[in-house]
Design an enzyme around this catalytic site. Structure first.
Site, PDB file in Angstrom:
ATOM      1  N   MET A   1       0.835  -1.055  -0.017  1.00 51.67           N
ATOM      2  CA  MET A   1      -0.110   0.017   0.172  1.00 51.67           C
ATOM      3  C   MET A   1       0.891   1.437   0.107  1.00 51.67           C
ATOM      4  O   MET A   1       0.435   2.316   0.323  1.00 51.67           O
ATOM      5  CB  MET A   1      -0.975   0.019   1.120  1.00 51.67           C
ATOM      6  CG  MET A   1      -1.826  -1.271   1.099  1.00 51.67           C
ATOM      7  SD  MET A   1      -3.332  -1.017   2.073  1.00 51.67           S
ATOM      8  CE  MET A   1      -2.948  -0.704   3.576  1.00 51.67           C
ATOM      9  N   GLY A   2       2.340   1.059  -0.487  1.00 53.63           N
ATOM     10  CA  GLY A   2       3.028   2.143  -0.577  1.00 53.63           C
ATOM     11  C   GLY A   2       3.715   2.805   1.061  1.00 53.63           C
ATOM     12  O   GLY A   2       3.675   1.782   1.875  1.00 53.63           O
TER      13      GLY A   2
ATOM     14  N   HIS B   1       9.155   1.127   3.499  1.00 53.00           N
ATOM     15  CA  HIS B   1      10.382   1.177   4.482  1.00 53.00           C
ATOM     16  C   HIS B   1      11.014   0.243   3.922  1.00 53.00           C
ATOM     17  O   HIS B   1      10.802  -0.702   3.296  1.00 53.00           O
ATOM     18  CB  HIS B   1       9.704   1.434   5.796  1.00 53.00           C
ATOM     19  CG  HIS B   1       8.604   0.180   6.131  1.00 53.00           C
ATOM     20  ND1 HIS B   1       8.911  -1.010   6.303  1.00 53.00           N
ATOM     21  CD2 HIS B   1       7.523   0.652   6.492  1.00 53.00           C
ATOM     22  CE1 HIS B   1       8.015  -1.698   6.489  1.00 53.00           C
ATOM     23  NE2 HIS B   1       6.891  -0.551   6.543  1.00 53.00           N
TER      24      HIS B   1
ATOM     25  N   GLY C   1      11.242  -2.617   5.680  1.00 55.55           N
ATOM     26  CA  GLY C   1      10.739  -3.833   5.489  1.00 55.55           C
ATOM     27  C   GLY C   1      10.164  -4.132   4.171  1.00 55.55           C
ATOM     28  O   GLY C   1      10.406  -5.578   3.596  1.00 55.55           O
ATOM     29  N   HIS C   2       9.580  -3.269   3.418  1.00 52.26           N
ATOM     30  CA  HIS C   2       9.156  -3.578   2.365  1.00 52.26           C
ATOM     31  C   HIS C   2      10.328  -3.843   1.310  1.00 52.26           C
ATOM     32  O   HIS C   2       9.953  -4.773   0.290  1.00 52.26           O
ATOM     33  CB  HIS C   2       8.359  -2.333   1.509  1.00 52.26           C
ATOM     34  CG  HIS C   2       7.098  -2.083   2.221  1.00 52.26           C
ATOM     35  ND1 HIS C   2       7.003  -0.714   3.210  1.00 52.26           N
ATOM     36  CD2 HIS C   2       5.845  -2.609   2.197  1.00 52.26           C
ATOM     37  CE1 HIS C   2       5.718  -0.748   3.430  1.00 52.26           C
ATOM     38  NE2 HIS C   2       5.118  -1.614   3.202  1.00 52.26           N
TER      39      HIS C   2
ATOM     40  N   GLN D   1     -10.298  -2.668   2.825  1.00 51.75           N
ATOM     41  CA  GLN D   1      -9.855  -3.387   3.826  1.00 51.75           C
ATOM     42  C   GLN D   1      -9.758  -2.166   5.189  1.00 51.75           C
ATOM     43  O   GLN D   1      -9.275  -2.681   6.261  1.00 51.75           O
ATOM     44  CB  GLN D   1      -8.378  -3.834   3.703  1.00 51.75           C
ATOM     45  CG  GLN D   1      -7.032  -3.071   3.447  1.00 51.75           C
ATOM     46  CD  GLN D   1      -5.897  -3.800   3.024  1.00 51.75           C
ATOM     47  OE1 GLN D   1      -6.002  -4.305   1.846  1.00 51.75           O
ATOM     48  NE2 GLN D   1      -5.121  -3.956   3.860  1.00 51.75           N
TER      49      GLN D   1
ATOM     50  N   LYS E   1       5.913 -11.714   7.483  1.00 47.61           N
ATOM     51  CA  LYS E   1       5.659 -12.276   8.510  1.00 47.61           C
ATOM     52  C   LYS E   1       4.937 -11.364   9.640  1.00 47.61           C
ATOM     53  O   LYS E   1       4.484 -11.483  10.639  1.00 47.61           O
ATOM     54  CB  LYS E   1       6.404 -13.098   9.296  1.00 47.61           C
ATOM     55  CG  LYS E   1       6.858 -14.350   8.599  1.00 47.61           C
ATOM     56  CD  LYS E   1       7.742 -15.056   9.526  1.00 47.61           C
ATOM     57  CE  LYS E   1       8.145 -16.286   8.573  1.00 47.61           C
ATOM     58  NZ  LYS E   1       9.161 -17.208   9.455  1.00 47.61           N
TER      59      LYS E   1
ATOM     60  N   GLN F   1      -2.540 -12.215   8.108  1.00 42.48           N
ATOM     61  CA  GLN F   1      -2.627 -12.117   6.745  1.00 42.48           C
ATOM     62  C   GLN F   1      -1.995 -12.858   5.877  1.00 42.48           C
ATOM     63  O   GLN F   1      -2.573 -13.597   5.040  1.00 42.48           O
ATOM     64  CB  GLN F   1      -2.326 -10.477   6.318  1.00 42.48           C
ATOM     65  CG  GLN F   1      -1.986 -10.229   4.860  1.00 42.48           C
ATOM     66  CD  GLN F   1      -1.512  -8.781   4.711  1.00 42.48           C
ATOM     67  OE1 GLN F   1      -2.583  -8.087   4.596  1.00 42.48           O
ATOM     68  NE2 GLN F   1      -0.655  -8.329   4.416  1.00 42.48           N
TER      69      GLN F   1
ATOM     70  N   ARG G   1       2.666   2.683   9.959  1.00 44.14           N
ATOM     71  CA  ARG G   1       2.127   3.437  10.889  1.00 44.14           C
ATOM     72  C   ARG G   1       3.120   3.941  12.075  1.00 44.14           C
ATOM     73  O   ARG G   1       2.615   4.734  12.783  1.00 44.14           O
ATOM     74  CB  ARG G   1       0.927   2.693  11.489  1.00 44.14           C
ATOM     75  CG  ARG G   1      -0.132   1.946  10.351  1.00 44.14           C
ATOM     76  CD  ARG G   1      -1.548   1.528  11.020  1.00 44.14           C
ATOM     77  NE  ARG G   1      -2.667   1.487  10.036  1.00 44.14           N
ATOM     78  CZ  ARG G   1      -3.050   0.546   9.317  1.00 44.14           C
ATOM     79  NH1 ARG G   1      -2.323  -0.508   9.220  1.00 44.14           N
ATOM     80  NH2 ARG G   1      -3.962   0.745   8.589  1.00 44.14           N
TER      81      ARG G   1
HETATM   82  O1  PAF Z   1       0.006  -5.857   3.485  1.00 42.46           O
HETATM   83  C1  PAF Z   1      -0.492  -4.873   2.972  1.00 42.46           C
HETATM   84  O2  PAF Z   1      -0.061  -4.010   2.719  1.00 42.46           O
HETATM   85  C2  PAF Z   1      -1.884  -5.047   2.537  1.00 42.46           C
HETATM   86  O3  PAF Z   1      -2.730  -5.554   3.226  1.00 42.46           O
HETATM   87  C3  PAF Z   1      -1.820  -5.578   1.264  1.00 42.46           C
HETATM   88  C4  PAF Z   1      -1.314  -7.044   1.060  1.00 42.46           C
HETATM   89  C5  PAF Z   1      -0.955  -4.950   0.155  1.00 42.46           C
HETATM   90  C6  PAF Z   1      -3.310  -5.679   0.513  1.00 42.46           C
HETATM   91  O4  PAF Z   1      -3.819  -4.389   0.179  1.00 42.46           O
END
Ligand code: PAF
Length: 289
Positions: free
Chosen positions: A26-27, A30, A32-33, A57, A145, A150, A184
């Protein structure tokens, strides 16, 4: 890196690619991504990332409007990580008509823990993830994780729908003081940021006690239901004592996120999961045992 806004263009770019590795986000990216992008590079080629803040969501009182949107910065980071295509649809592209077909996870998995406190959250996640997977057609998709539940839910969805995508789990990336990286975290004030690693420390303390008890299982010790209760209660009390409002801190089986039983607490792999609010910010974290 190509920035692609439409599903048609995305499919045209990826035509004939059989080993695509995909990282949905979701942009507000950081480290982690970025670690997910690096893992994706090992899992396939080309690497495709998506940025889409998925309204489905977010609950009505959640942070959809104020969710940080930092597209230019994110695109630069992804380019540096060797991402081949960035799929960044707008809402009209993803949801041109109301998304009336939804994927709803079973209540045993989607209605507990996060699902209990964020009704509709996992239905929103699985619906968009299925749609993104259908757009990208990846051979592998990477999920962190940090969002343990999720990851489990997406993995089971992929199994039950026989999706041709391997769901790959990536380890949580933490700051030096243990705080799990999260978009967040940016909402925290300086004093909240200093307090925030307590969540990780509480989880760590529960894990240590469980490991110690398990080490004594053959000597008549072991993890009992009383110990789990005591550890959960003490950790939540510690958080409350330092100004947190915990939603849950719970010891579960890794396999299905159900509470362990007296029979399997010493043999099943466990995970301790927590969600707690610090001021206006809700943080989640977990540790495998
Ligand atoms: O983990 C997230 O950032 C979101 O839940 C995802 C998997 C991109 C779905 O919108």
């Amino acid at each position: 890196m190509k920035i692609v806004r439409s599903i048609d263009e995305l499919r045209a770019q990826l035509r004939g690619q059989l080993r695509t590795a995909f990282v949905p986000t979701m942009g507000n990216l950081h480290e982690g991504h970025l670690s997910l992008m690096r893992l994706a590079r090992q899992e396939g080629d080309p690497v495709v990332a998506s940025i889409f803040v998925n309204r489905l969501q977010f609950g009505p009182s959640e942070d959809f409007d104020k969710y940080p949107r930092t597209f230019e910065d994110d695109a630069e980071k992804l380019e540096r990580e060797g991402v081949y295509v960035l799929f960044a649809p707008d809402e009209r592209e993803m949801y041109p008509v109301p998304q009336e077909f939804r994927v709803s996870p079973p209540a045993t998995l989607g209605g507990v823990l996060e699902g209990e406190f964020r009704p509709g959250f996992f239905t929103g996640v699985t619906t968009v993830v299925l749609k993104l997977l259908s757009c990208v057609g990846p051979q592998a998709a990477i999920f962190g994780k940090k969002d343990y539940q999720q990851l489990m839910i997406v993995r089971q969805m992929a199994q039950q729908f026989a999706l041709p995508t391997r769901i790959v789990a990536a380890e949580t990336v933490r700051d030096g003081d243990g705080l799990a990286l999260s978009s967040r975290n940016g909402y925290l004030s300086a004093s909240e940021r200093a307090e925030a690693p307590r969540l990780y420390r509480c989880l760590g303390a529960v894990r240590e006690r469980l490991l110690a008890a398990r080490g004594l299982a053959d000597a008549g010790g072991g993890i009992g239901m009383d110990l789990i209760d005591e550890l959960e209660t003490a950790a939540m009390a510690q958080l409350r004592g330092h100004g947190w409002a915990p939603d849950y801190l719970s010891v579960r089986r890794q396999r299905d996120l159900l509470p362990p039983t007296a029979d399997d607490a010493n043999s099943e792999p466990l995970v301790v999961l927590a969600a707690a609010r610090l001021g206006a910010t809700r943080l989640i974290d977990n540790l495998e045992v």
